[in-house]
Design an enzyme around this catalytic site. Sequence first.
Site, PDB file in Angstrom:
ATOM      1  N   THR A  13     -12.009   5.734   0.510  1.00  0.00           N
ATOM      2  CA  THR A  13     -11.892   6.723   1.581  1.00  0.00           C
ATOM      3  C   THR A  13     -10.625   6.536   2.409  1.00  0.00           C
ATOM      4  O   THR A  13     -10.365   7.311   3.325  1.00  0.00           O
ATOM      5  CB  THR A  13     -13.102   6.615   2.534  1.00  0.00           C
ATOM      6  N   LEU A  15      -6.383   5.988   3.130  1.00  0.00           N
ATOM      7  CA  LEU A  15      -5.234   6.853   2.860  1.00  0.00           C
ATOM      8  C   LEU A  15      -4.659   6.621   1.475  1.00  0.00           C
ATOM      9  O   LEU A  15      -4.154   7.551   0.844  1.00  0.00           O
ATOM     10  CB  LEU A  15      -4.164   6.635   3.931  1.00  0.00           C
ATOM     11  N   CYS A 150       5.007  -0.410   0.463  1.00  0.00           N
ATOM     12  CA  CYS A 150       5.602   0.911   0.284  1.00  0.00           C
ATOM     13  C   CYS A 150       7.080   0.938   0.706  1.00  0.00           C
ATOM     14  O   CYS A 150       7.943   1.450  -0.015  1.00  0.00           O
ATOM     15  CB  CYS A 150       4.821   1.964   1.063  1.00  0.00           C
ATOM     16  N   SER A 180       1.095   7.104   8.434  1.00  0.00           N
ATOM     17  CA  SER A 180       0.023   6.834   7.471  1.00  0.00           C
ATOM     18  C   SER A 180       0.176   5.461   6.829  1.00  0.00           C
ATOM     19  O   SER A 180      -0.768   4.946   6.229  1.00  0.00           O
ATOM     20  CB  SER A 180      -0.025   7.914   6.386  1.00  0.00           C
ATOM     21  N   GLY A 181       1.343   4.892   6.959  1.00  0.00           N
ATOM     22  CA  GLY A 181       1.576   3.559   6.400  1.00  0.00           C
ATOM     23  C   GLY A 181       0.698   2.476   7.003  1.00  0.00           C
ATOM     24  O   GLY A 181       0.522   1.417   6.415  1.00  0.00           O
ATOM     25  N   HIS A 244       8.233   7.483   3.848  1.00  0.00           N
ATOM     26  CA  HIS A 244       9.086   6.498   4.509  1.00  0.00           C
ATOM     27  C   HIS A 244      10.550   6.812   4.178  1.00  0.00           C
ATOM     28  O   HIS A 244      10.929   6.911   3.013  1.00  0.00           O
ATOM     29  CB  HIS A 244       8.746   5.082   4.030  1.00  0.00           C
ATOM     30  N   THR A 332       2.143   6.624   0.242  1.00  0.00           N
ATOM     31  CA  THR A 332       0.819   6.417  -0.353  1.00  0.00           C
ATOM     32  C   THR A 332       0.772   6.792  -1.843  1.00  0.00           C
ATOM     33  O   THR A 332      -0.204   6.502  -2.514  1.00  0.00           O
ATOM     34  CB  THR A 332      -0.273   7.216   0.405  1.00  0.00           C
TER      35      THR A 332
HETATM   36  N1  LIG Z   1      -0.945   3.466   3.738  1.00  0.00           N
HETATM   37  C1  LIG Z   1       0.106   3.119   3.013  1.00  0.00           C
HETATM   38  O1  LIG Z   1       1.150   3.786   3.044  1.00  0.00           O
HETATM   39  C2  LIG Z   1       0.072   1.911   2.121  1.00  0.00           C
HETATM   40  C3  LIG Z   1       1.109   1.731   1.212  1.00  0.00           C
HETATM   41  C4  LIG Z   1       1.114   0.594   0.405  1.00  0.00           C
HETATM   42  C5  LIG Z   1       0.086  -0.310   0.510  1.00  0.00           C
HETATM   43  N2  LIG Z   1      -0.912  -0.105   1.413  1.00  0.00           N
HETATM   44  C6  LIG Z   1      -1.969  -1.094   1.486  1.00  0.00           C
HETATM   45  O2  LIG Z   1      -3.149  -0.501   0.980  1.00  0.00           O
HETATM   46  C7  LIG Z   1      -4.262  -1.003   1.663  1.00  0.00           C
HETATM   47  C8  LIG Z   1      -5.090   0.161   2.175  1.00  0.00           C
HETATM   48  O3  LIG Z   1      -4.340   0.910   3.111  1.00  0.00           O
HETATM   49  P1  LIG Z   1      -4.842   2.325   3.648  1.00  0.00           P
HETATM   50  O4  LIG Z   1      -3.700   2.872   4.415  1.00  0.00           O
HETATM   51  O5  LIG Z   1      -5.426   3.113   2.543  1.00  0.00           O
HETATM   52  O6  LIG Z   1      -6.002   1.859   4.665  1.00  0.00           O
HETATM   53  P2  LIG Z   1      -7.120   2.717   5.387  1.00  0.00           P
HETATM   54  O7  LIG Z   1      -6.760   4.155   5.421  1.00  0.00           O
HETATM   55  O8  LIG Z   1      -7.370   2.042   6.681  1.00  0.00           O
HETATM   56  O9  LIG Z   1      -8.400   2.549   4.430  1.00  0.00           O
HETATM   57  C9  LIG Z   1      -9.112   1.373   4.296  1.00  0.00           C
HETATM   58  C10 LIG Z   1     -10.175   1.524   3.209  1.00  0.00           C
HETATM   59  O10 LIG Z   1     -10.758   0.244   2.949  1.00  0.00           O
HETATM   60  C11 LIG Z   1     -12.162   0.273   3.175  1.00  0.00           C
HETATM   61  N3  LIG Z   1     -12.508  -1.000   3.804  1.00  0.00           N
HETATM   62  C12 LIG Z   1     -12.129  -1.438   5.018  1.00  0.00           C
HETATM   63  N4  LIG Z   1     -12.571  -2.704   5.225  1.00  0.00           N
HETATM   64  C13 LIG Z   1     -13.225  -3.064   4.095  1.00  0.00           C
HETATM   65  C14 LIG Z   1     -13.908  -4.239   3.691  1.00  0.00           C
HETATM   66  N5  LIG Z   1     -13.981  -5.316   4.485  1.00  0.00           N
HETATM   67  N6  LIG Z   1     -14.471  -4.259   2.457  1.00  0.00           N
HETATM   68  C15 LIG Z   1     -14.401  -3.193   1.660  1.00  0.00           C
HETATM   69  N7  LIG Z   1     -13.777  -2.046   1.989  1.00  0.00           N
HETATM   70  C16 LIG Z   1     -13.184  -1.997   3.193  1.00  0.00           C
HETATM   71  C17 LIG Z   1     -12.441   1.476   4.032  1.00  0.00           C
HETATM   72  O11 LIG Z   1     -13.741   1.973   3.711  1.00  0.00           O
HETATM   73  P3  LIG Z   1     -14.675   2.795   4.750  1.00  0.00           P
HETATM   74  O12 LIG Z   1     -13.917   4.028   5.146  1.00  0.00           O
HETATM   75  O13 LIG Z   1     -15.888   3.085   3.956  1.00  0.00           O
HETATM   76  O14 LIG Z   1     -14.921   1.863   5.915  1.00  0.00           O
HETATM   77  C18 LIG Z   1     -11.328   2.435   3.583  1.00  0.00           C
HETATM   78  O15 LIG Z   1     -11.743   3.075   2.408  1.00  0.00           O
HETATM   79  C19 LIG Z   1      -3.737  -1.943   2.723  1.00  0.00           C
HETATM   80  O16 LIG Z   1      -3.766  -3.269   2.231  1.00  0.00           O
HETATM   81  C20 LIG Z   1      -2.328  -1.504   2.884  1.00  0.00           C
HETATM   82  O17 LIG Z   1      -1.509  -2.570   3.311  1.00  0.00           O
HETATM   83  C21 LIG Z   1      -0.946   0.998   2.203  1.00  0.00           C
END
Ligand SMILES: NC(=O)c1ccc[n+]([C@@H]2O[C@H](COP(=O)([O-])OP(=O)(O)OC[C@H]3O[C@@H](n4cnc5c(N)ncnc54)[C@H](OP(=O)(O)O)[C@@H]3O)[C@@H](O)[C@H]2O)c1
Lengths: 354, 354, 354, 354
Positions: A13, A15, A150, A180-181, A244, A332
Amino acid sequence: MRRVLKAAILGSTGLVGIEYVRMLANHPYIKVAYLAGKGSVGKPYGEVVRWQTIGQIPKEVANMEIKPTDPKLMDDVDLVFSPLPAGAAGPVEEEFAKHGFKVISDSPDHRFEPDIPLLIPEINPHTITLIDEQRKKRDWKGFIVTTPLCAAQGVLLPLAPIYQNFKVDSVFITTMQAVSGEGYPGVASLDIIDNIKVLGENYDNKLIKEVHRVLSETKRNVNDSGNDVTLSATTHRVATIHGHYEIIYVTFKEDVNVEKVREAMDNFKGEPQNLKLPTAPSKPIILTNEDSRPQVYFDRWAGEIPGMSVVVGRLSQVNRRAIRFASLIHNTVRGAAGGGILATEFLVEKGYMD
Amino acid sequence: MRRVLKAAILGSTGLVGIEYVRMLANHPYIKVAYLAGKGSVGKPYGEVVRWQTIGQIPKEVANMEIKPTDPKLMDDVDLVFSPLPAGAAGPVEEEFAKHGFKVISDSPDHRFEPDIPLLIPEINPHTITLIDEQRKKRDWKGFIVTTPLCAAQGVLLPLAPIYQNFKVDSVFITTMQAVSGEGYPGVASLDIIDNIKVLGENYDNKLIKEVHRVLSETKRNVNDSGNDVTLSATTHRVATIHGHYEIIYVTFKEDVNVEKVREAMDNFKGEPQNLKLPTAPSKPIILTNEDSRPQVYFDRWAGEIPGMSVVVGRLSQVNRRAIRFASLIHNTVRGAAGGGILATEFLVEKGYMD
Amino acid sequence: MRRVLKAAILGSTGLVGIEYVRMLANHPYIKVAYLAGKGSVGKPYGEVVRWQTIGQIPKEVANMEIKPTDPKLMDDVDLVFSPLPAGAAGPVEEEFAKHGFKVISDSPDHRFEPDIPLLIPEINPHTITLIDEQRKKRDWKGFIVTTPLCAAQGVLLPLAPIYQNFKVDSVFITTMQAVSGEGYPGVASLDIIDNIKVLGENYDNKLIKEVHRVLSETKRNVNDSGNDVTLSATTHRVATIHGHYEIIYVTFKEDVNVEKVREAMDNFKGEPQNLKLPTAPSKPIILTNEDSRPQVYFDRWAGEIPGMSVVVGRLSQVNRRAIRFASLIHNTVRGAAGGGILATEFLVEKGYMD
Amino acid sequence: MRRVLKAAILGSTGLVGIEYVRMLANHPYIKVAYLAGKGSVGKPYGEVVRWQTIGQIPKEVANMEIKPTDPKLMDDVDLVFSPLPAGAAGPVEEEFAKHGFKVISDSPDHRFEPDIPLLIPEINPHTITLIDEQRKKRDWKGFIVTTPLCAAQGVLLPLAPIYQNFKVDSVFITTMQAVSGEGYPGVASLDIIDNIKVLGENYDNKLIKEVHRVLSETKRNVNDSGNDVTLSATTHRVATIHGHYEIIYVTFKEDVNVEKVREAMDNFKGEPQNLKLPTAPSKPIILTNEDSRPQVYFDRWAGEIPGMSVVVGRLSQVNRRAIRFASLIHNTVRGAAGGGILATEFLVEKGYMD
Ligand SMILES: NC(=O)c1ccc[n+]([C@@H]2O[C@H](COP(=O)([O-])OP(=O)(O)OC[C@H]3O[C@@H](n4cnc5c(N)ncnc54)[C@H](OP(=O)(O)O)[C@@H]3O)[C@@H](O)[C@H]2O)c1
Ligand SMILES: NC(=O)c1ccc[n+]([C@@H]2O[C@H](COP(=O)([O-])OP(=O)(O)OC[C@H]3O[C@@H](n4cnc5c(N)ncnc54)[C@H](OP(=O)(O)O)[C@@H]3O)[C@@H](O)[C@H]2O)c1
Ligand SMILES: NC(=O)c1ccc[n+]([C@@H]2O[C@H](COP(=O)([O-])OP(=O)(O)OC[C@H]3O[C@@H](n4cnc5c(N)ncnc54)[C@H](OP(=O)(O)O)[C@@H]3O)[C@@H](O)[C@H]2O)c1
Ligand SMILES: NC(=O)c1ccc[n+]([C@@H]2O[C@H](COP(=O)([O-])OP(=O)(O)OC[C@H]3O[C@@H](n4cnc5c(N)ncnc54)[C@H](OP(=O)(O)O)[C@@H]3O)[C@@H](O)[C@H]2O)c1
């Protein structure tokens, strides 16, 4: 025809999670079989997800129930995409690997372990052999492969052809990154309306360190070790949703013609292109000559596989030993989910997914 | 006690014009005697002005009528501040100078004429003697003095002490500028919501050219001509209202210790400080060591004379011959109206306003 | 199979123009044959257009040259879509109609002429017979049909089933409209960052007047003339790119059950749905029960034909004779280009395009 | 001369807390003696506070250390301002009251207890006698007085003179509130860039309920119980930093002339004005006739005591029994800290602070 791979998406769920869902909806051989979450467990995906991307929620997942992040419930799953938050990701991913799952992670928790690949298939494809080492050393049936930050990918993709072909001296990076990062809720609106959020030294260094690792794994065509490249970054968030944008100054140890640099970027290809992987854009780098491009709003979804190419513009000669360009990456997509899917396709080709 | 100077403000309803009005409301010896405009002529100032700044419209100007931009109507005026739009400004300012008016201009139209000062009183104070040359050559009773582009001042103020004391090799600038820099209506909202507006090569070059001119007029303490400094800029607007934020990388021809650079910035003073001019901040450069500062929203009004100091932060050593810092300037204050008032005060001291 | 209609798009580079181009790219029987513009004439469409919408510029138009807005150059054209700016549109559209062209206009210039339909095909389909009158009276071979103001359509679509079935007393409207509604450059960023732009009485009244006209052309199922409905609107722009969001309070002359209102909205259909027109959404009104929806970012592209349905939510009983709801319309799609295409399809069915 | 009162500010680093600090810096008889916090305890105020308001951090508090929220440490304190988060505030405020402190609260936790005043001194001043009842009933030496929700105050201040003088039937409210209303970090940037955040039914009802309570405590000049006024609100956040903007439709039980309403608003005064309290604006309601005002950016700090007056505009007759107007309130000033200080000044006059 390839065998269908059944994938679980952790953090489905989030980003990054939604981009996995979107991109896999029409994938030729990877099918979404399990949607995992935390706070949203038990609810239908379509009801709770904040679909902050293009297109609509694919029908086939809208009614799927979100399930716990538990390897024991995933009998039927071949591989696991893990865009979990930093900190939470580390132990979970290790547990999955121990249980025999192939884990593709976008989280930062394992990016600096020497036996875990930090993979951009166009740049350091040979590092996938670390998987063998990793399995042996850790006695895992499964494995973990990670993708870089990213913002690091936005530097690395255009820098790779330069680094491969010219004697780089220094790289000075200034970033303007999308909110969103940081995931959701992430960046506070009070930090970003009528303001620029300074990310600070820790983030600057994280970015540099990842660029360093991947560069050090890049094969070069020039007679120069490249060990002493200076890297510096100054990182920020601005009020954009996705994409970005980074200004990169590169200085060289010898005279360099910017037209040669342009050519190197334009011709840049890697294994994903050679292998015609389904999610590989024909051009990982799209070059624009327009004076006012790339622009975040207009170019972040560029390319025949939207968001999988980095758009590079403003390329120009600064002096005989320095050039400048702007790079735009969809954080993303290419910077996370798309990068993870491309890595998986490459691993499939190389037999690591059998 | 100084003789009171009666000032006309051209473009008084503009974004720079309002800062003149605000800052002169309590000035010890410059009084607003004439408010000029174009579309708003004939209307009471307080009714038509878009007061996009701090504080409230000063009572004494709220009911003043806006009048035509015509030297013949300004019998009673000693000096003219001219924040007129580019293109419109050029001929108008010349006409005023011909008519015997002392013109302080923030417009770009005369910034590259060798006999017209491009003045930052802390940096190139001696260039005011160009006024004598100018008057002789042009047979003017009045004169024109200009201030540099706001974004150029944001580079020049922190760069001056570096340039004066160290052998600079290159300066690589990336800007994130506020939308007010283009006046009103200026930047379209469709260019800036969820986007970064790329300003492009012309603007990049304009910035560089102005920095070049002022640097070349800066006296140096180092044994180095400084003629061959490389300058490059990549310029943008982001969704901020006021405050230009710039990341600056500086490389040197010899090893430089960032602590020495910090000291040079911290000690930086010029004639305005020595003369204790009313609008001179005690510190033209405010240094911050906080990891997440300067930030546009929180720091653009810094200093005991709000908006007259540049705030510099993120100063760090990149390698032995390179440093990096962030500079924040209030574009319509130090970068325009405040700079114009400070220039005037300096000219008063030097006898050019008698 | 229908005969293919060749369409010219006037104002094809504008915010409404691009939606015509996007939506017609896959239209079953309307083909883009001519792209007209003004400042951009002579250039390839793909090079100059600001593609501020979803998806990518359709390949088949990217290389088309933009041509003058001149009926004499359009031999081959069957119909003309006219999203021209107010003021410019009036005479141009009349000239086209005189030259025998069928003109579908999104501009305001002819919205109050009694012989020119102001058409929402779901609401006042029978008004197309005004075309006959129009042609006779004006001695035109062609004709003009107009679509209402985007913000008026956002009121009219959900209001129609209420008005048709209940005795409405008053309608109080508060709008939060997207900046794209003013075209490009349109809304100044200085009016919208950290601000709400008040549109003022003229705009309020324009909106009301259009709602009035269309309501008066709506057939009612209730025994009540409806002539004395009070309408009031307070209109604003907020910092959103696309999507007009409106809060609507409706009071009645007798007790009304909100569940009956919900039913009426849910069942609302018109000729486009009955005729299964290609651009008709199966539901012109999508009802949501979620407490925090509709939201502009997430819902403006809703529906199987993205942007063609109005999304209605927050529907609730205020007291026995009052209800409240929120309506979200995609201003450049249903509120302009999509509405124009739907009108055309309906005219085709009714034989007016032969 | 009044005796100096020493005040503690709980939540002093919050968005409301900083307005207390700013406004008390020059208060004639209330001095800041204690700054309390939670996460920031132990640090100098000036170093950690996010000063998201006008002016600079007052020198006299910049070096004060932030201390725990503990009544036992506040020997020297006469009264306590409590802008604590909902939930946290309730028990803490009771503890302070038990310990003999006079507590002025901006938090929602005690807004519906019948023996605790919900005070706007211009509207329901007589409710301060509830304090006596409260003390008796709860056996407290101290007491708690609360101020209403910021958005409720934006409705109540302009509505009071209407309600007092005319037979109101219904009030339909649509809000566009600033993000600072949720504190920090509060509203996620991903909810507000290119979006409107819908607050939903709970918030709508909270607003209504507070308006209801205060209206029911308002003395009326008309022969009408006012018990059956219908209230409805639809609430949102938009991308503004400070300033809640609300469109209010009012219907009446008899014909009403909008000019009489205007007069009633214009003449509106209460005890604070009669008593010339230091923080009382001479006009609690500033009326503007300008078609495009109030605007959040330009009017939120209006008045001789910036932010203490509500700015009302767009006032107009809808039909014989309905009017419409826009109201703008500075949420953290009149809507919180300023309201709390005004309440305190009133209590001082009435002898409750002795
Ligand atoms: N956003 C970017 O541009 C980007 C780019 C590269 C890498 N990343 C990396 O990708 C990862 C995710 O980023 P995001 O931006 O997608 O984060 P996000 O929007 O905050 O989403 C977090 C997701 O993880 C789930 N979650 C949170 N805590 C959890 C736990 N303890 N156990 C299992 N599931 C858990 C949440 O589920 P629920 O909604 O069900 O709580 C949600 O689906 C991070 O490590 C980030 O550093 C992000
Ligand atoms: N904004 C900045 O940050 C900044 C910084 C440094 C330098 N500057 C320079 O300062 C100048 C003014 O910029 P701004 O941002 O204040 O512009 P602005 O907000 O657009 O204001 C323009 C002003 O000039 C008047 N005006 C326009 N055309 C005129 C004409 N033909 N004759 C006489 N008056 C005319 C307008 O009067 P009416 O309202 O009565 O029409 C208005 O008062 C420009 O040259 C700009 O490059 C600006
Ligand atoms: N935006 C909306 O949400 C919306 C909704 C409903 C109705 N409308 C109405 O649709 C019309 C267009 O709005 P828009 O937002 O698309 O405007 P826009 O983005 O400003 O585009 C204007 C278009 O018209 C062309 N144009 C301008 N002046 C012209 C002239 N004198 N002769 C011929 N072509 C001319 C321009 O061509 P060049 O680029 O080649 O100069 C451009 O293609 C307006 O009447 C508006 O009221 C708009
Ligand atoms: N913002 C508005 O417009 C507004 C208007 C009217 C009423 N209110 C009400 O005013 C209150 C404060 O709102 P705000 O916007 O100022 O919030 P905020 O910016 O989030 O600030 C919260 C403050 O409370 C402190 N704090 C947090 N938890 C605490 C605890 N458990 N014990 C003691 N102190 C604690 C924090 O201290 P540290 O920083 O040291 O952690 C911070 O100083 C809320 O009840 C809100 O409903 C707000």
